[in-house]
Scaffold this active site. Structure first.
Site, PDB file in Angstrom:
ATOM      1  N   GLU A   7      -4.936 -39.388  -9.898  1.00 55.89           N
ATOM      2  CA  GLU A   7      -5.819 -40.445 -10.026  1.00 55.89           C
ATOM      3  C   GLU A   7      -6.018 -40.799  -8.574  1.00 55.89           C
ATOM      4  O   GLU A   7      -7.273 -41.124  -8.314  1.00 55.89           O
ATOM      5  CB  GLU A   7      -5.302 -41.424 -10.966  1.00 55.89           C
ATOM      6  CG  GLU A   7      -5.360 -41.074 -12.452  1.00 55.89           C
ATOM      7  CD  GLU A   7      -4.483 -41.956 -13.104  1.00 55.89           C
ATOM      8  OE1 GLU A   7      -4.425 -42.010 -14.499  1.00 55.89           O
ATOM      9  OE2 GLU A   7      -3.536 -42.952 -12.799  1.00 55.89           O
ATOM     10  N   ASP A  41       3.173 -44.944 -19.112  1.00 56.12           N
ATOM     11  CA  ASP A  41       3.205 -46.445 -19.700  1.00 56.12           C
ATOM     12  C   ASP A  41       4.941 -46.766 -19.471  1.00 56.12           C
ATOM     13  O   ASP A  41       5.055 -48.097 -19.189  1.00 56.12           O
ATOM     14  CB  ASP A  41       2.811 -46.367 -21.240  1.00 56.12           C
ATOM     15  CG  ASP A  41       1.741 -45.760 -21.693  1.00 56.12           C
ATOM     16  OD1 ASP A  41       0.898 -46.140 -20.758  1.00 56.12           O
ATOM     17  OD2 ASP A  41       1.361 -45.443 -22.394  1.00 56.12           O
ATOM     18  N   ASN A  45      -1.253 -42.455 -10.905  1.00 52.38           N
ATOM     19  CA  ASN A  45      -0.555 -41.364 -10.441  1.00 52.38           C
ATOM     20  C   ASN A  45      -1.438 -40.443  -9.426  1.00 52.38           C
ATOM     21  O   ASN A  45      -2.372 -40.696  -8.911  1.00 52.38           O
ATOM     22  CB  ASN A  45      -0.419 -40.299 -11.832  1.00 52.38           C
ATOM     23  CG  ASN A  45      -1.441 -39.885 -12.172  1.00 52.38           C
ATOM     24  OD1 ASN A  45      -2.456 -39.510 -11.576  1.00 52.38           O
ATOM     25  ND2 ASN A  45      -1.776 -39.738 -13.587  1.00 52.38           N
TER      26      ASN A  45
END
Length: 346
Positions: A227, A291, A224
């Site tokens: 990150e 996920d 993302n």
């Protein structure tokens, strides 16, 4: 102090990922039901303690919650496997659990979804990673984490690699879910990516900080935006021209950056940057949304879709899952129902 910028190749201005036609969507969803995806990484149990509150404790300034329900669902790599299963595909899950009650609950929750648990390695004395969320009146009050993030002993690493190699044997894609819980490391990543590459199947990596630069050779690397910013020490804005430099340094064929309400960006070899905005939805919970993106990406690639179509479909799936409470999955039926809005024909 201004953070350093990454310099290098300047790609063209971002293009837009175009939605699939309905006919292509239906065909892709049908092909996805025929594939197998090896899912390797940090499995965990997501536990929700649900209740009501109408008073503050006389002992401390905290709410008193009358417990009404206790729900346990697969989390982490296990949630990614659940999302793969929800597409109709077959996930082969590989990970580590402890020899505790949480492991039993997790195995039962996974098995209830029709997912094989033979790839789960039991490590005596190591607690099963568990996130317990206490929720009152629909609002999360606190989260309790039980985990150990130490690296695995050699015999358990070896067992994990054996199980991972076995899962790859019948798979059309490899999905690596790294949550920094100590199960994965650079050597395991290198061995599994090399094995998948030799087999000619795509590799999707959902990373965290510890091993962020340990996945060269991945087909799709999917962090993302927070990150990515943290790993490179810079701010990648919506029109940032440094995404191609980041992709090259990471050693990935494609970089997919999820941006929350701004959708996602796809960076391919040669500096091509394409974007797809998020589908407008009411957001209830972002738990497990990453996920969902990784699972739909990997499964679509396994079914032979191009990375552009796979990214667009994964973004659509994410827009659905954030509209649900708790860790959740997305079905092909929901995808079709949302397609009209996302394609601009609703």
């Amino acid at each position: 102090m201004q953070r350093p910028k990454i310099t290098g190749y300047l790609p063209p201005m971002p293009d837009v990922l175009h939605p699939l036609s309905h006919a292509r969507l239906v065909d892709l969803l049908s092909r996805m039901r025929q594939v197998r995806v090896a899912v390797l990484g940090d499995v965990m149990l997501d536990r929700y303690l649900l209740g009501e509150t109408d008073r503050i404790s006389p002992e401390a300034p905290v709410p008193v919650i009358a417990l009404e329900d206790d729900i346990s669902v697969p989390g982490g790599a296990a949630n990614a496997a659940a999302n793969v299963a929800a597409t109709g595909a077959t996930p082969m899950l590989v990970g580590v659990v402890g020899d505790d009650a949480a492991a039993q609950s997790l195995v039962e929750a996974i098995a209830a979804l029709g997912i094989a648990t033979t790839g789960l390695i039991t490590v005596p004395g190591r607690p099963t990673t568990t996130k317990t969320r206490i929720v009152a009146r629909g609002q999360q009050v606190v989260r309790l984490d039980r985990e150990v993030t130490n690296s695995l002993a050699d015999r358990f690493r070896d067992a994990l690699l054996v199980a991972g190699t076995a899962a790859l044997a019948g798979a059309q894609a490899l999905l690596i879910e790294d949550y920094d819980k100590g199960v994965l490391d650079a050597e395991i990543a290198a061995v599994m990516i090399a094995a998948a590459t030799e087999k000619g199947i795509p590799v999707v990596v959902d990373p965290k900080a510890r091993n962020f630069f340990a996945y060269p050779g991945a087909t799709v690397f999917k962090p993302n935006i927070r990150e990515l910013d943290a790993a490179f020490g810079t701010a990648f804005m919506g029109d940032d021209n440094d995404l191609e430099s980041a992709r090259v340094r990471l050693g990935a064929e494609h970089l997919v950056v999820t941006r929350g309400a701004d959708g996602l960006s796809l960076v391919s070899a040669g500096g091509v940057v394409r974007e797809t905005p998020a589908v407008p939805r009411a957001v209830f919970d972002v738990s497990g949304a990453g996920d969902t993106v990784a699972a739909w990406l990997a499964t679509a690639l396994a079914a032979g879709a191009g990375v552009g179509d796979s990214a667009w479909l994964a973004n659509l799936a994410a827009s659905i899952t954030v509209g649900k409470k708790g860790t959740a999955t997305v079905s092909p039926m929901e995808i079709e129902a949302t397609w009209m809005i996302a394609a601009g024909e609703g």
